[in-house]
Design an enzyme around this catalytic site. Structure first.
Site, PDB file in Angstrom:
ATOM      1  N   HIS A 299      26.277  74.274 -12.317  1.00 44.62           N
ATOM      2  CA  HIS A 299      26.331  73.980 -10.881  1.00 44.62           C
ATOM      3  C   HIS A 299      25.051  74.462 -10.240  1.00 44.62           C
ATOM      4  O   HIS A 299      24.571  75.553 -10.523  1.00 44.62           O
ATOM      5  CB  HIS A 299      27.554  74.640 -10.226  1.00 44.62           C
ATOM      6  CG  HIS A 299      27.774  76.055 -10.640  1.00 44.62           C
ATOM      7  ND1 HIS A 299      28.363  76.390 -11.841  1.00 44.62           N
ATOM      8  CD2 HIS A 299      27.472  77.230 -10.037  1.00 44.62           C
ATOM      9  CE1 HIS A 299      28.418  77.698 -11.961  1.00 44.62           C
ATOM     10  NE2 HIS A 299      27.873  78.241 -10.881  1.00 44.62           N
ATOM     11  N   LEU A 300      24.521  73.627  -9.376  1.00 48.37           N
ATOM     12  CA  LEU A 300      23.328  73.964  -8.624  1.00 48.37           C
ATOM     13  C   LEU A 300      23.780  74.465  -7.259  1.00 48.37           C
ATOM     14  O   LEU A 300      24.409  73.728  -6.498  1.00 48.37           O
ATOM     15  CB  LEU A 300      22.451  72.715  -8.480  1.00 48.37           C
ATOM     16  CG  LEU A 300      21.054  72.909  -7.913  1.00 48.37           C
ATOM     17  CD1 LEU A 300      20.199  73.802  -8.821  1.00 48.37           C
ATOM     18  CD2 LEU A 300      20.366  71.555  -7.722  1.00 48.37           C
ATOM     19  N   HIS A 301      23.490  75.743  -6.984  1.00 48.38           N
ATOM     20  CA  HIS A 301      23.788  76.290  -5.673  1.00 48.38           C
ATOM     21  C   HIS A 301      22.746  75.758  -4.682  1.00 48.38           C
ATOM     22  O   HIS A 301      21.544  75.796  -4.974  1.00 48.38           O
ATOM     23  CB  HIS A 301      23.669  77.817  -5.667  1.00 48.38           C
ATOM     24  CG  HIS A 301      24.662  78.539  -6.527  1.00 48.38           C
ATOM     25  ND1 HIS A 301      25.789  79.142  -6.005  1.00 48.38           N
ATOM     26  CD2 HIS A 301      24.690  78.776  -7.859  1.00 48.38           C
ATOM     27  CE1 HIS A 301      26.460  79.739  -6.989  1.00 48.38           C
ATOM     28  NE2 HIS A 301      25.818  79.532  -8.125  1.00 48.38           N
TER      29      HIS A 301
ATOM     30  N   GLY B 154      24.438  86.178 -13.930  1.00 46.59           N
ATOM     31  CA  GLY B 154      25.620  86.217 -13.079  1.00 46.59           C
ATOM     32  C   GLY B 154      26.456  84.963 -13.073  1.00 46.59           C
ATOM     33  O   GLY B 154      27.273  84.757 -12.168  1.00 46.59           O
ATOM     34  N   GLN B 155      26.292  84.101 -14.084  1.00 43.68           N
ATOM     35  CA  GLN B 155      27.124  82.885 -14.132  1.00 43.68           C
ATOM     36  C   GLN B 155      28.576  83.273 -14.383  1.00 43.68           C
ATOM     37  O   GLN B 155      28.872  84.051 -15.301  1.00 43.68           O
ATOM     38  CB  GLN B 155      26.637  81.941 -15.241  1.00 43.68           C
ATOM     39  CG  GLN B 155      27.399  80.616 -15.254  1.00 43.68           C
ATOM     40  CD  GLN B 155      26.864  79.621 -16.287  1.00 43.68           C
ATOM     41  OE1 GLN B 155      25.980  79.933 -17.076  1.00 43.68           O
ATOM     42  NE2 GLN B 155      27.435  78.420 -16.266  1.00 43.68           N
TER      43      GLN B 155
ATOM     44  N   ASN C 203      22.431  79.608 -12.149  1.00 46.23           N
ATOM     45  CA  ASN C 203      22.537  80.802 -12.987  1.00 46.23           C
ATOM     46  C   ASN C 203      22.950  80.405 -14.398  1.00 46.23           C
ATOM     47  O   ASN C 203      23.788  79.518 -14.575  1.00 46.23           O
ATOM     48  CB  ASN C 203      23.582  81.762 -12.397  1.00 46.23           C
ATOM     49  CG  ASN C 203      23.192  82.263 -11.021  1.00 46.23           C
ATOM     50  OD1 ASN C 203      22.031  82.583 -10.778  1.00 46.23           O
ATOM     51  ND2 ASN C 203      24.156  82.328 -10.105  1.00 46.23           N
TER      52      ASN C 203
ATOM     53  N   ILE D 179      33.618  78.453  -2.277  1.00 45.93           N
ATOM     54  CA  ILE D 179      34.789  79.116  -1.721  1.00 45.93           C
ATOM     55  C   ILE D 179      34.441  80.504  -1.147  1.00 45.93           C
ATOM     56  O   ILE D 179      35.174  81.031  -0.302  1.00 45.93           O
ATOM     57  CB  ILE D 179      35.886  79.230  -2.814  1.00 45.93           C
ATOM     58  CG1 ILE D 179      37.262  79.339  -2.220  1.00 45.93           C
ATOM     59  CG2 ILE D 179      35.600  80.364  -3.787  1.00 45.93           C
ATOM     60  CD1 ILE D 179      38.396  79.149  -3.223  1.00 45.93           C
TER      61      ILE D 179
HETATM   62  P1  5GP Z   1      28.065  81.304 -10.536  1.00 46.26           P
HETATM   63  O1  5GP Z   1      28.333  82.776 -10.322  1.00 46.26           O
HETATM   64  O2  5GP Z   1      28.739  80.804 -11.793  1.00 46.26           O
HETATM   65  O3  5GP Z   1      26.612  80.917 -10.459  1.00 46.26           O
HETATM   66  O4  5GP Z   1      28.727  80.568  -9.314  1.00 46.26           O
HETATM   67  C1  5GP Z   1      30.083  80.225  -9.272  1.00 46.26           C
HETATM   68  C2  5GP Z   1      30.422  79.938  -7.835  1.00 46.26           C
HETATM   69  O5  5GP Z   1      31.635  79.231  -7.797  1.00 46.26           O
HETATM   70  C3  5GP Z   1      30.581  81.189  -6.977  1.00 46.26           C
HETATM   71  O6  5GP Z   1      29.653  81.157  -5.905  1.00 46.26           O
HETATM   72  C4  5GP Z   1      32.035  81.111  -6.510  1.00 46.26           C
HETATM   73  O7  5GP Z   1      32.219  81.569  -5.194  1.00 46.26           O
HETATM   74  C5  5GP Z   1      32.346  79.638  -6.651  1.00 46.26           C
HETATM   75  N1  5GP Z   1      33.740  79.327  -6.926  1.00 46.26           N
HETATM   76  C6  5GP Z   1      34.552  79.959  -7.840  1.00 46.26           C
HETATM   77  N2  5GP Z   1      35.771  79.402  -7.840  1.00 46.26           N
HETATM   78  C7  5GP Z   1      35.742  78.408  -6.903  1.00 46.26           C
HETATM   79  C8  5GP Z   1      36.712  77.475  -6.455  1.00 46.26           C
HETATM   80  O8  5GP Z   1      37.868  77.429  -6.910  1.00 46.26           O
HETATM   81  N3  5GP Z   1      36.339  76.613  -5.477  1.00 46.26           N
HETATM   82  C9  5GP Z   1      35.072  76.624  -4.958  1.00 46.26           C
HETATM   83  N4  5GP Z   1      34.817  75.732  -3.988  1.00 46.26           N
HETATM   84  N5  5GP Z   1      34.129  77.481  -5.359  1.00 46.26           N
HETATM   85  C10 5GP Z   1      34.454  78.366  -6.336  1.00 46.26           C
END
Ligand code: 5GP
Ligand code: ZN
Length: 116
Positions: free
Chosen positions: A102-104, A95-96, A89, A33
Site C-alpha cells: 500500500h502506498l500511503h 514498520g509494515q 513501508n 483508519i
Molecule cells: P503499514 O504500517 O503497513 O505501512 O500501514 C498499514 C496502515 O493500514 C496503517 O496506517 C493502518 O492505520 C491502516 N489500517 C489497518 N487496518 C485498517 C483497516 O481495517 N482499514 C483501514 N482503512 N486502514 C487500516
C-alpha cells in the site's frame, strides 16, 4: 489473485468496509483508519502482493498505477500544490503491519524530514 487471510484483499472484494475514494481496474484507494495527517489515503493494488520484495517484473504496470493514482488523489484532495508525501513501508524495520502493499498518501500538514 487474492489472499483469503488478507485484510486489504477483503477491502478489494468488498467483504470489509472502507471509505473508498478512488478506484480503477488496477488499484483501489481508501482513507486510513488511523490517519497520521489531515489527508491519509492508502492506495493498494487489486492484486495481492505482500511486500515490495515480492513485486515482480510483470507488476511494472501495477507499480506505475499506484503512483499515478497518488497523483490523481493528491489533486482530488487539494494537496497537490502545497505538497504531500508518498510512503511504502517494507517489512518490520520499516514498520509494515499489513502485508498487502500500500502506498500511503499523506498531506494537509507540514512533514518532517528525516522520517521516523
Ligand atoms: P503499514 O504500517 O503497513 O505501512 O500501514 C498499514 C496502515 O493500514 C496503517 O496506517 C493502518 O492505520 C491502516 N489500517 C489497518 N487496518 C485498517 C483497516 O481495517 N482499514 C483501514 N482503512 N486502514 C487500516
Ligand atoms: Zn491481499
Amino acid at each position: 489473485m487474492t489472499d483469503t487471510d488478507c485484510l486489504f484483499c477483503g477491502i478489494v472484494s468488498g467483504e470489509i468496509n472502507a471509505d473508498v475514494i478512488y478506484e480503477n481496474d488496477q488499484v483501489i484507494a481508501f482513507r486510513d483508519i488511523n490517519p497520521q495527517a489531515p489527508t491519509h489515503v492508502l492506495v493498494i493494488p487489486r492484486k495481492h502482493i505482500a511486500t515490495v520484495n515480492e513485486l515482480a517484473d510483470v507488476d511494472r504496470d501495477i507499480a506505475g498505477a499506484l503512483h499515478l493514482a497518488a497523483r490523481d488523489i493528491a489533486k482530488q484532495e487539494g494537496i497537490a500544490e502545497d505538497g504531500f508525501r508518498t510512503v511504502m513501508n517494507c517489512n518490520s524495520a520499516a514498520g509494515q503491519t499489513v502485508f498487502h502493499i500500500h502506498l500511503h498518501v499523506l498531506g494537509g500538514r507540514e512533514m518532517g524530514w528525516p522520517p521516523g
